[in-house]
Design a protein around this motif. Sequence first.
Motif, mmCIF file in Angstrom:
data_model
loop_
_atom_site.group_PDB
_atom_site.id
_atom_site.type_symbol
_atom_site.label_atom_id
_atom_site.label_comp_id
_atom_site.label_asym_id
_atom_site.label_seq_id
_atom_site.Cartn_x
_atom_site.Cartn_y
_atom_site.Cartn_z
ATOM 1 N N ALA A 41 62.881 31.328 24.990
ATOM 2 C CA ALA A 41 63.260 30.046 25.571
ATOM 3 C C ALA A 41 62.935 28.961 24.559
ATOM 4 C CB ALA A 41 62.501 29.803 26.872
ATOM 5 N N VAL A 42 63.843 28.026 24.373
ATOM 6 C CA VAL A 42 63.619 26.915 23.449
ATOM 7 C C VAL A 42 62.946 25.798 24.229
ATOM 8 C CG1 VAL A 42 64.727 25.176 21.997
ATOM 9 C CG2 VAL A 42 65.596 27.517 22.024
ATOM 10 N N LYS A 43 61.795 25.396 23.750
ATOM 11 C CA LYS A 43 61.067 24.298 24.387
ATOM 12 C C LYS A 43 61.582 23.001 23.777
ATOM 13 C CE LYS A 43 57.583 26.924 26.138
ATOM 14 N NZ LYS A 43 57.823 27.564 27.333
ATOM 15 N N SER A 44 62.419 22.318 24.523
ATOM 16 C CA SER A 44 62.963 21.061 24.007
ATOM 17 C C SER A 44 62.240 19.893 24.665
ATOM 18 C CB SER A 44 64.464 20.976 24.278
ATOM 19 O OG SER A 44 64.710 21.030 25.661
ATOM 20 N N ALA A 45 62.241 18.788 23.969
ATOM 21 C CA ALA A 45 61.623 17.588 24.529
ATOM 22 C C ALA A 45 62.411 17.169 25.766
ATOM 23 C CB ALA A 45 61.640 16.470 23.491
ATOM 24 N N ALA A 46 61.708 16.913 26.842
ATOM 25 C CA ALA A 46 62.369 16.534 28.086
ATOM 26 C C ALA A 46 62.976 15.142 27.950
ATOM 27 C CB ALA A 46 61.363 16.562 29.235
ATOM 28 N N SER A 47 64.173 15.006 28.499
ATOM 29 C CA SER A 47 64.826 13.705 28.487
ATOM 30 C C SER A 47 64.080 12.774 29.439
ATOM 31 C CB SER A 47 66.277 13.846 28.932
ATOM 32 O OG SER A 47 66.326 14.145 30.319
ATOM 33 N N PRO A 48 64.253 11.468 29.292
ATOM 34 C CA PRO A 48 63.594 10.535 30.213
ATOM 35 C C PRO A 48 63.955 10.796 31.671
ATOM 36 C CG PRO A 48 64.485 9.359 28.320
ATOM 37 C CD PRO A 48 64.962 10.778 28.222
ATOM 38 N N VAL A 49 65.193 11.174 31.914
ATOM 39 C CA VAL A 49 65.616 11.460 33.296
ATOM 40 C C VAL A 49 64.881 12.677 33.819
ATOM 41 C CG1 VAL A 49 67.562 12.128 34.748
ATOM 42 C CG2 VAL A 49 67.864 10.376 33.000
ATOM 43 N N MET A 74 62.924 3.127 42.592
ATOM 44 C CA MET A 74 63.624 3.282 41.319
ATOM 45 C C MET A 74 62.780 2.719 40.172
ATOM 46 S SD MET A 74 66.222 5.072 41.813
ATOM 47 C CE MET A 74 66.965 4.928 40.202
ATOM 48 N N GLN A 75 62.098 1.610 40.415
ATOM 49 C CA GLN A 75 61.231 1.038 39.382
ATOM 50 C C GLN A 75 60.089 2.006 39.068
ATOM 51 O OE1 GLN A 75 59.781 -2.874 40.280
ATOM 52 N NE2 GLN A 75 58.799 -3.108 38.300
ATOM 53 N N PRO A 80 57.139 2.395 33.245
ATOM 54 C CA PRO A 80 56.993 1.141 32.516
ATOM 55 C C PRO A 80 58.120 0.980 31.491
ATOM 56 C CG PRO A 80 55.014 2.510 32.298
ATOM 57 C CD PRO A 80 56.027 3.291 33.050
ATOM 58 N N GLN A 81 58.647 -0.205 31.426
ATOM 59 C CA GLN A 81 59.729 -0.513 30.477
ATOM 60 C C GLN A 81 59.139 -1.225 29.256
ATOM 61 O OE1 GLN A 81 63.018 0.511 31.095
ATOM 62 N NE2 GLN A 81 61.931 1.582 32.718
ATOM 63 N N PRO A 82 59.625 -0.842 28.081
ATOM 64 C CA PRO A 82 59.087 -1.478 26.853
ATOM 65 C C PRO A 82 59.486 -2.923 26.736
ATOM 66 C CG PRO A 82 60.788 0.172 26.326
ATOM 67 C CD PRO A 82 60.596 0.179 27.805
#
Length: 82
Positions: A41-49, A74-75, A80-82
Amino acid sequence: MKITSKGQVTIPQAVRERARLLPHSEVSFEVLPNGDVLLRAVKSAASPVRRAFERARGSANATGFKDMDSDAFMQWLRGPQP
């Protein structure tokens, strides 16, 4: 188990479950010196979603969300948003 004319093979369900391979999982193949083939299994970086869903998994009935409206949820989900 046979390889199809397109080079495809079905990974048995018990193996997929034990290796935690879900639909659309990425895998890699390695041919060992003795000729055996290793599937990983390829361990890929999880997307933000995906990270947001992982944080929320199992929390829909948590008391901390009882009084939250959809905008507040949703917030929280976006973090936290940059």
